[in-house]
Scaffold this motif. Structure first.
Motif, PDB file in Angstrom:
ATOM      1  N   GLY A  88       0.933  -1.043   0.311  1.00 28.73           N
ATOM      2  CA  GLY A  88      -0.593  -0.071  -0.125  1.00 28.73           C
ATOM      3  C   GLY A  88       0.768   1.117  -0.621  1.00 28.73           C
ATOM      4  N   GLU A  89       2.082   0.846   0.219  1.00 31.08           N
ATOM      5  CA  GLU A  89       3.286   2.301   0.056  1.00 31.08           C
ATOM      6  C   GLU A  89       4.222   2.291  -0.672  1.00 31.08           C
ATOM      7  OE1 GLU A  89       4.363   2.628   4.022  1.00 31.08           O
ATOM      8  OE2 GLU A  89       2.315   2.984   5.169  1.00 31.08           O
ATOM      9  N   PRO A  90       3.932   1.898  -2.244  1.00 32.87           N
ATOM     10  CA  PRO A  90       4.856   1.556  -2.805  1.00 32.87           C
ATOM     11  C   PRO A  90       5.889   2.795  -3.034  1.00 32.87           C
ATOM     12  CG  PRO A  90       2.243   2.252  -4.232  1.00 32.87           C
ATOM     13  CD  PRO A  90       2.359   2.309  -3.345  1.00 32.87           C
ATOM     14  N   ASP A  91       5.665   3.981  -2.782  1.00 29.40           N
ATOM     15  CA  ASP A  91       6.762   5.013  -2.754  1.00 29.40           C
ATOM     16  C   ASP A  91       7.849   4.467  -1.856  1.00 29.40           C
ATOM     17  OD1 ASP A  91       4.471   6.442  -3.836  1.00 29.40           O
ATOM     18  OD2 ASP A  91       4.071   7.645  -2.345  1.00 29.40           O
ATOM     19  N   GLY A  92       7.978   3.648  -1.126  1.00 27.30           N
ATOM     20  CA  GLY A  92       9.425   3.319  -0.737  1.00 27.30           C
ATOM     21  C   GLY A  92      10.428   2.766  -2.007  1.00 27.30           C
ATOM     22  N   LEU A  93       9.462   2.869  -2.257  1.00 31.51           N
ATOM     23  CA  LEU A  93      10.859   2.309  -3.536  1.00 31.51           C
ATOM     24  C   LEU A  93      11.862   3.283  -4.293  1.00 31.51           C
ATOM     25  CD1 LEU A  93      11.533  -0.298  -5.136  1.00 31.51           C
ATOM     26  CD2 LEU A  93       9.809   0.532  -6.691  1.00 31.51           C
ATOM     27  N   ALA A  94      10.809   4.404  -3.691  1.00 31.08           N
ATOM     28  CA  ALA A  94      11.624   5.943  -3.883  1.00 31.08           C
ATOM     29  C   ALA A  94      12.902   5.396  -3.799  1.00 31.08           C
ATOM     30  CB  ALA A  94      10.392   7.086  -4.062  1.00 31.08           C
ATOM     31  N   ALA A  95      13.235   5.664  -2.458  1.00 25.86           N
ATOM     32  CA  ALA A  95      14.483   5.545  -1.944  1.00 25.86           C
ATOM     33  C   ALA A  95      15.486   3.818  -2.867  1.00 25.86           C
ATOM     34  CB  ALA A  95      14.432   5.434  -0.570  1.00 25.86           C
ATOM     35  N   VAL A  96      14.777   3.364  -2.648  1.00 24.95           N
ATOM     36  CA  VAL A  96      16.109   2.497  -3.616  1.00 24.95           C
ATOM     37  C   VAL A  96      16.365   2.951  -4.486  1.00 24.95           C
ATOM     38  CG1 VAL A  96      15.240  -0.285  -4.618  1.00 24.95           C
ATOM     39  CG2 VAL A  96      14.500   0.600  -2.147  1.00 24.95           C
ATOM     40  N   LEU A  97      15.324   3.068  -6.043  1.00 23.52           N
ATOM     41  CA  LEU A  97      16.104   3.981  -7.180  1.00 23.52           C
ATOM     42  C   LEU A  97      16.658   5.138  -6.741  1.00 23.52           C
ATOM     43  CD1 LEU A  97      12.377   4.496  -8.704  1.00 23.52           C
ATOM     44  CD2 LEU A  97      13.670   2.038  -8.831  1.00 23.52           C
TER      45      LEU A  97
ATOM     46  N   ASN B 236       2.830  -9.052 -10.851  1.00 20.41           N
ATOM     47  CA  ASN B 236       1.873  -8.766 -10.234  1.00 20.41           C
ATOM     48  C   ASN B 236       0.839  -9.306 -10.104  1.00 20.41           C
ATOM     49  OD1 ASN B 236      -0.048  -6.446  -9.566  1.00 20.41           O
ATOM     50  ND2 ASN B 236      -0.358  -5.452 -10.946  1.00 20.41           N
ATOM     51  N   VAL B 237       0.116  -9.517  -8.720  1.00 20.98           N
ATOM     52  CA  VAL B 237      -1.478 -10.293  -8.281  1.00 20.98           C
ATOM     53  C   VAL B 237      -1.852  -9.190  -7.596  1.00 20.98           C
ATOM     54  CG1 VAL B 237       0.230 -12.571  -8.609  1.00 20.98           C
ATOM     55  CG2 VAL B 237      -0.046 -11.340  -6.517  1.00 20.98           C
ATOM     56  N   ALA B 238      -1.563  -8.229  -7.259  1.00 24.43           N
ATOM     57  CA  ALA B 238      -1.975  -7.076  -6.729  1.00 24.43           C
ATOM     58  C   ALA B 238      -2.364  -6.416  -7.156  1.00 24.43           C
ATOM     59  CB  ALA B 238      -0.858  -6.190  -5.831  1.00 24.43           C
ATOM     60  N   GLY B 239      -2.961  -6.198  -8.683  1.00 23.45           N
ATOM     61  CA  GLY B 239      -4.212  -5.349  -9.332  1.00 23.45           C
ATOM     62  C   GLY B 239      -3.152  -4.377 -10.353  1.00 23.45           C
ATOM     63  N   ALA B 240      -4.677  -3.697 -10.543  1.00 22.65           N
ATOM     64  CA  ALA B 240      -4.344  -2.361 -11.747  1.00 22.65           C
ATOM     65  C   ALA B 240      -4.120  -1.858 -10.629  1.00 22.65           C
ATOM     66  CB  ALA B 240      -5.283  -2.717 -12.290  1.00 22.65           C
ATOM     67  N   GLY B 241      -4.840  -1.149 -10.324  1.00 26.14           N
ATOM     68  CA  GLY B 241      -3.819   0.212  -9.165  1.00 26.14           C
ATOM     69  C   GLY B 241      -2.424   0.042  -8.438  1.00 26.14           C
ATOM     70  N   VAL B 242      -1.955  -0.796  -8.241  1.00 31.31           N
ATOM     71  CA  VAL B 242      -0.587  -0.905  -7.366  1.00 31.31           C
ATOM     72  C   VAL B 242       0.696  -0.486  -9.221  1.00 31.31           C
ATOM     73  CG1 VAL B 242       1.854  -2.465  -6.588  1.00 31.31           C
ATOM     74  CG2 VAL B 242      -0.913  -2.316  -6.042  1.00 31.31           C
ATOM     75  N   ALA B 243      -0.019  -1.489 -10.167  1.00 34.25           N
ATOM     76  CA  ALA B 243       0.625  -1.851 -11.437  1.00 34.25           C
ATOM     77  C   ALA B 243       0.613   0.051 -12.054  1.00 34.25           C
ATOM     78  CB  ALA B 243      -0.104  -2.225 -12.368  1.00 34.25           C
ATOM     79  N   ALA B 244      -0.681   0.889 -11.604  1.00 38.07           N
ATOM     80  CA  ALA B 244      -0.339   2.376 -12.143  1.00 38.07           C
ATOM     81  C   ALA B 244       0.298   3.011 -11.186  1.00 38.07           C
ATOM     82  CB  ALA B 244      -1.681   3.020 -12.127  1.00 38.07           C
ATOM     83  N   ARG B 245       0.168   2.806  -9.939  1.00 41.24           N
ATOM     84  CA  ARG B 245       1.104   3.464  -9.351  1.00 41.24           C
ATOM     85  C   ARG B 245       2.544   3.386  -9.292  1.00 41.24           C
ATOM     86  NH1 ARG B 245       2.938   6.938  -8.102  1.00 41.24           N
ATOM     87  NH2 ARG B 245       3.783   7.764  -5.969  1.00 41.24           N
ATOM     88  N   LEU B 246       3.084   2.225  -9.734  1.00 37.23           N
ATOM     89  CA  LEU B 246       4.453   1.774 -10.109  1.00 37.23           C
ATOM     90  C   LEU B 246       4.939   2.330 -11.276  1.00 37.23           C
ATOM     91  CD1 LEU B 246       4.378  -2.350  -8.421  1.00 37.23           C
ATOM     92  CD2 LEU B 246       5.842   0.316  -7.493  1.00 37.23           C
ATOM     93  N   ALA B 247       3.798   2.368 -12.302  1.00 37.47           N
ATOM     94  CA  ALA B 247       4.098   2.756 -13.738  1.00 37.47           C
ATOM     95  C   ALA B 247       4.442   4.364 -13.388  1.00 37.47           C
ATOM     96  CB  ALA B 247       3.109   2.254 -14.526  1.00 37.47           C
ATOM     97  N   GLU B 248       3.602   5.047 -12.874  1.00 31.69           N
ATOM     98  CA  GLU B 248       4.259   6.497 -12.347  1.00 31.69           C
ATOM     99  C   GLU B 248       5.637   6.754 -11.455  1.00 31.69           C
ATOM    100  OE1 GLU B 248       1.440   9.826  -9.740  1.00 31.69           O
ATOM    101  OE2 GLU B 248       0.664   7.730  -9.878  1.00 31.69           O
ATOM    102  N   LEU B 249       5.479   5.763 -10.755  1.00 32.33           N
ATOM    103  CA  LEU B 249       6.866   6.243 -10.230  1.00 32.33           C
ATOM    104  C   LEU B 249       7.486   6.084 -10.948  1.00 32.33           C
ATOM    105  CD1 LEU B 249       7.409   5.011  -6.603  1.00 32.33           C
ATOM    106  CD2 LEU B 249       8.843   4.416  -8.227  1.00 32.33           C
ATOM    107  N   LEU B 250       7.958   4.492 -11.671  1.00 36.34           N
ATOM    108  CA  LEU B 250       8.825   4.376 -12.356  1.00 36.34           C
ATOM    109  C   LEU B 250       8.816   5.779 -13.807  1.00 36.34           C
ATOM    110  CD1 LEU B 250       8.462   0.497 -12.276  1.00 36.34           C
ATOM    111  CD2 LEU B 250      10.649   2.050 -11.540  1.00 36.34           C
ATOM    112  N   GLY B 251       7.888   6.297 -14.100  1.00 43.51           N
ATOM    113  CA  GLY B 251       8.040   6.751 -14.897  1.00 43.51           C
ATOM    114  C   GLY B 251       8.816   7.764 -14.963  1.00 43.51           C
ATOM    115  N   VAL B 252       9.185   8.789 -13.743  1.00 47.87           N
ATOM    116  CA  VAL B 252       9.469   9.721 -13.293  1.00 47.87           C
ATOM    117  C   VAL B 252      11.301   9.427 -13.720  1.00 47.87           C
ATOM    118  CG1 VAL B 252      11.050  11.187 -11.426  1.00 47.87           C
ATOM    119  CG2 VAL B 252       8.025   9.987 -11.417  1.00 47.87           C
ATOM    120  N   ARG B 253      11.703   8.422 -13.654  1.00 45.25           N
ATOM    121  CA  ARG B 253      13.210   8.030 -14.763  1.00 45.25           C
ATOM    122  C   ARG B 253      13.280   7.618 -16.325  1.00 45.25           C
ATOM    123  NH1 ARG B 253      16.436   6.129  -9.770  1.00 45.25           N
ATOM    124  NH2 ARG B 253      18.261   5.997 -11.209  1.00 45.25           N
ATOM    125  N   SER B 254      11.791   7.832 -16.449  1.00 42.05           N
ATOM    126  CA  SER B 254      12.202   7.284 -17.805  1.00 42.05           C
ATOM    127  C   SER B 254      11.923   5.618 -17.953  1.00 42.05           C
ATOM    128  CB  SER B 254      12.738   7.732 -18.692  1.00 42.05           C
ATOM    129  OG  SER B 254      12.468   9.272 -18.595  1.00 42.05           O
TER     130      SER B 254
END
Length: 239
Positions: free
Chosen positions: A31-40, A53-71
């Motif tokens: 529920g807090e995928p932004d924690g991945l930002a520090a790893v990145l 991904n078995v967590a659903g489309a919402g998690v996939a969308a949030r991760l795509a947004e987070l990763l998209g910042v780094r292209s």
């Protein structure tokens, strides 16, 4: 460097890998995928992102947004009929969970003989992989904590037990914990019978409850930190 992601029901597991092997692994709350930002931020340049991904489309969308910042664009795996030395005999191969598929691929890469592939997380899965690399089928049951919480939720006088395993429990808390552990271990040992006669057969055990289950299992056993990430590492060649 490549980033591998296992988005499960409770946690987002991550791994960083290069040509020499694993450079780091860890997990954040799903529920807090932004924690991945520090790893990145600490990882340096990342070439590819592959995940299950078995967590659903919402998690996939949030991760795509987070990763998209780094292209970066994550690629999410889908099960197939046959790949990486594993043949999938699910009646509808595409309906097998992506995490189970990746774990089977990881198991085949780490152990070239028959195996019962067990992941003990929010749910417990026990999947039969024969010596030829054929996934014959498997079971899903509530994980250890889900079993305990269901008793607390659906009964009037049984709490969420903080007990311990006892062969013959004489406290309610111990009776609950011991019963749940017996259920998990019993299911795993019954499923292991499907491969027990094959040469080199072993139970490959991973997941958050592995430490509780391993001492009670009376079958050939090998613990692996994260079979899903291991499988994803094998799949990088297809990107």
């Amino acid at each position: 460097m490549d980033l591998l992601l296992d988005a499960g029901n409770t946690r987002l597991k991550w791994g960083l890998r290069d040509e020499s092997g694993w450079r780091g692994q860890g997990a954040v709350a799903i529920g807090e995928p932004d924690g991945l930002a520090a790893v990145l931020a600490a990882a340096g340049p990342i070439r590819r992102v592959l995940g299950a991904n078995v967590a659903g489309a919402g998690v996939a969308a949030r991760l795509a947004e987070l990763l998209g910042v780094r292209s970066l664009v994550p690629v999410w795996i889908e099960p197939s009929v046959s790949a990486f030395g594993v043949h999938n005999r699910y009646l509808d191969p595409a309906r097998l969970g992506a995490d189970r598929w990746a774990a089977l691929v990881g198991a085949r890469a780490l152990h070239g003989a028959a195996a019962l592939v067990v992941t003990s997380g929010t749910a417990t899965t026990a999947d039969v992989l024969d010596g030829e690399g054929v996934f014959q089928g498997g079971v899903i049951l509530p994980g250890l904590d889900l079993m305990r919480s269901s008793l607390a939720r659906d009964t009037a006088q049984l709490p969420f037990a903080d007990g311990r395993f006892e062969p013959l429990p004489r406290r309610t808390a111990d009776a609950i914990v011991s019963g749940c552990l017996h259920a998990q271990v019993g299911a795993i040992e019954r499923m292991f019978r499907r491969v027990a006669a094959e040469a080199g057969a072993v139970c490959l055990l991973n997941g958050g409850a592995a430490g509780s289950l391993a001492p009670l299992l009376e079958i050939p056993l090998r613990r692996v930190d994260n079979l899903v990430l291991e499988g994803l590492g094998c799949m990088l060649s297809e990107l």
